[in-house]
Motif scaffolding. Structure first.
Motif, mmCIF file in Angstrom:
data_model
loop_
_atom_site.group_PDB
_atom_site.id
_atom_site.type_symbol
_atom_site.label_atom_id
_atom_site.label_comp_id
_atom_site.label_asym_id
_atom_site.label_seq_id
_atom_site.Cartn_x
_atom_site.Cartn_y
_atom_site.Cartn_z
ATOM 1 N N ALA A 160 -17.387 -71.161 30.162
ATOM 2 C CA ALA A 160 -17.810 -69.829 29.724
ATOM 3 C C ALA A 160 -17.891 -69.748 28.200
ATOM 4 O O ALA A 160 -18.795 -69.099 27.649
ATOM 5 N N LEU A 161 -16.993 -70.420 27.511
ATOM 6 C CA LEU A 161 -17.055 -70.422 26.048
ATOM 7 C C LEU A 161 -18.279 -71.192 25.550
ATOM 8 O O LEU A 161 -18.903 -70.797 24.559
ATOM 9 N N ALA A 162 -18.634 -72.279 26.234
ATOM 10 C CA ALA A 162 -19.858 -73.008 25.874
ATOM 11 C C ALA A 162 -21.078 -72.120 26.107
ATOM 12 O O ALA A 162 -22.011 -72.105 25.293
ATOM 13 N N GLU A 174 -17.487 -61.412 32.847
ATOM 14 C CA GLU A 174 -18.339 -61.525 34.028
ATOM 15 C C GLU A 174 -18.782 -62.969 34.251
ATOM 16 O O GLU A 174 -18.857 -63.429 35.392
ATOM 17 N N ALA A 175 -19.067 -63.686 33.168
ATOM 18 C CA ALA A 175 -19.455 -65.098 33.296
ATOM 19 C C ALA A 175 -18.306 -65.923 33.865
ATOM 20 O O ALA A 175 -18.506 -66.756 34.755
ATOM 21 N N LEU A 216 -18.438 -67.939 37.415
ATOM 22 C CA LEU A 216 -18.198 -69.383 37.512
ATOM 23 C C LEU A 216 -17.068 -69.688 38.491
ATOM 24 O O LEU A 216 -17.197 -70.562 39.349
ATOM 25 N N CYS A 217 -15.949 -68.969 38.385
ATOM 26 C CA CYS A 217 -14.818 -69.196 39.303
ATOM 27 C C CYS A 217 -15.220 -68.901 40.744
ATOM 28 O O CYS A 217 -14.847 -69.643 41.660
ATOM 29 N N HIS A 218 -15.965 -67.831 40.952
ATOM 30 C CA HIS A 218 -16.402 -67.460 42.300
ATOM 31 C C HIS A 218 -17.261 -68.559 42.918
ATOM 32 O O HIS A 218 -17.039 -68.966 44.068
ATOM 33 N N GLN A 219 -18.223 -69.073 42.159
ATOM 34 C CA GLN A 219 -19.113 -70.108 42.686
ATOM 35 C C GLN A 219 -18.368 -71.411 42.961
ATOM 36 O O GLN A 219 -18.635 -72.092 43.950
ATOM 37 N N ILE A 220 -17.432 -71.770 42.082
ATOM 38 C CA ILE A 220 -16.637 -72.975 42.313
ATOM 39 C C ILE A 220 -15.816 -72.812 43.591
ATOM 40 O O ILE A 220 -15.771 -73.705 44.434
ATOM 41 N N SER A 221 -15.180 -71.662 43.763
ATOM 42 C CA SER A 221 -14.355 -71.418 44.953
ATOM 43 C C SER A 221 -15.173 -71.506 46.234
ATOM 44 O O SER A 221 -14.731 -72.109 47.215
ATOM 45 N N LEU A 222 -16.368 -70.917 46.235
ATOM 46 C CA LEU A 222 -17.224 -70.991 47.426
ATOM 47 C C LEU A 222 -17.625 -72.428 47.738
ATOM 48 O O LEU A 222 -17.585 -72.857 48.895
ATOM 49 N N ALA A 223 -18.003 -73.169 46.715
ATOM 50 C CA ALA A 223 -18.407 -74.564 46.935
ATOM 51 C C ALA A 223 -17.237 -75.403 47.424
ATOM 52 O O ALA A 223 -17.410 -76.293 48.258
#
Length: 143
Positions: free
Chosen positions: A84-86, A117-118, A122-129
Motif C-alpha cells: 500500500a505504501l508503494a 481503503e487500499a 489488498l488484505c481482503h483479496q489476499i485472504s480470499l485467494a
C-alpha cells in the motif's frame, strides 16, 4: 507440498494497477527463487517479503512473496502495508502528512482514507485467494 508457487494478483483500487502475489509451498523454494531473481543474500530468515523487481510489467507495482508454513494475519497485514505504501508513492499521496502529526481532534483526510481503503482491499483479496490456496495445498498433501 509443492515447491512451485501459487500465483495471483491483487489490486489496491480494483483498477489497472496491481501486485503479483506468490505463495510458496516451502521456505527453501521461496529462498531459491528470491536469491536467483534478485541476486541478493540473506533470504534464509525471510518468511515473507515485498519486493519491487527492476523489470516488471507496466501496471505491476511489485511482488509479495509468502511462505505457506509461516502465513498468518500479521504477516499478511505487514506485507500489504508495504504494498500500500508503494501504491501511495505511485499515486503521490502524502503519506507523511497522513501519519504525522496525529491530531485526534481532526477528521481523517482524503489521502488517509485512500490509503486505508487500499490496505483493506489488498488484505481482503489476499485472504480470499488464500482460501482457494488452502484447498490446493491440502490436495497436494493427500497425493
Amino acid at each position: 507440498m509443492p515447491d512451485e508457487a501459487v500465483h495471483f494478483r491483487i489490486r489496491p483500487e480494483y483498477k489497472r494497477l496491481y501486485f503479483d502475489v506468490f505463495v510458496w509451498g516451502s521456505r527453501r523454494a521461496m529462498h531459491d527463487h528470491l536469491t536467483t531473481q534478485f541476486e541478493a543474500r540473506g533470504w534464509k530468515k525471510t518468511v515473507a517479503v515485498f519486493v519491487v523487481p527492476a523489470w516488471r510489467a507496466r501496471n505491476c507495482l511489485g511482488e509479495i512473496h509468502f511462505n505457506r508454513k509461516w502465513l498468518d494475519y500479521d504477516t499478511i497485514a505487514h506485507e500489504a502495508q508495504h504494498a500500500a505504501l508503494a501504491w501511495a508513492k505511485h499515486k503521490n499521496l502524502d503519506v507523511v502528512e497522513i501519519i504525522y502529526p496525529f491530531e485526534p481532534s481532526k477528521l481523517t483526510g482524503e489521502a488517509e482514507e485512500q490509503l486505508c481503503e487500499a490496505i483493506g482491499a489488498l488484505c481482503h483479496q489476499i485472504s480470499l485467494a488464500l482460501m482457494d490456496i488452502d484447498d490446493y495445498f491440502k490436495g497436494e498433501r493427500n497425493r
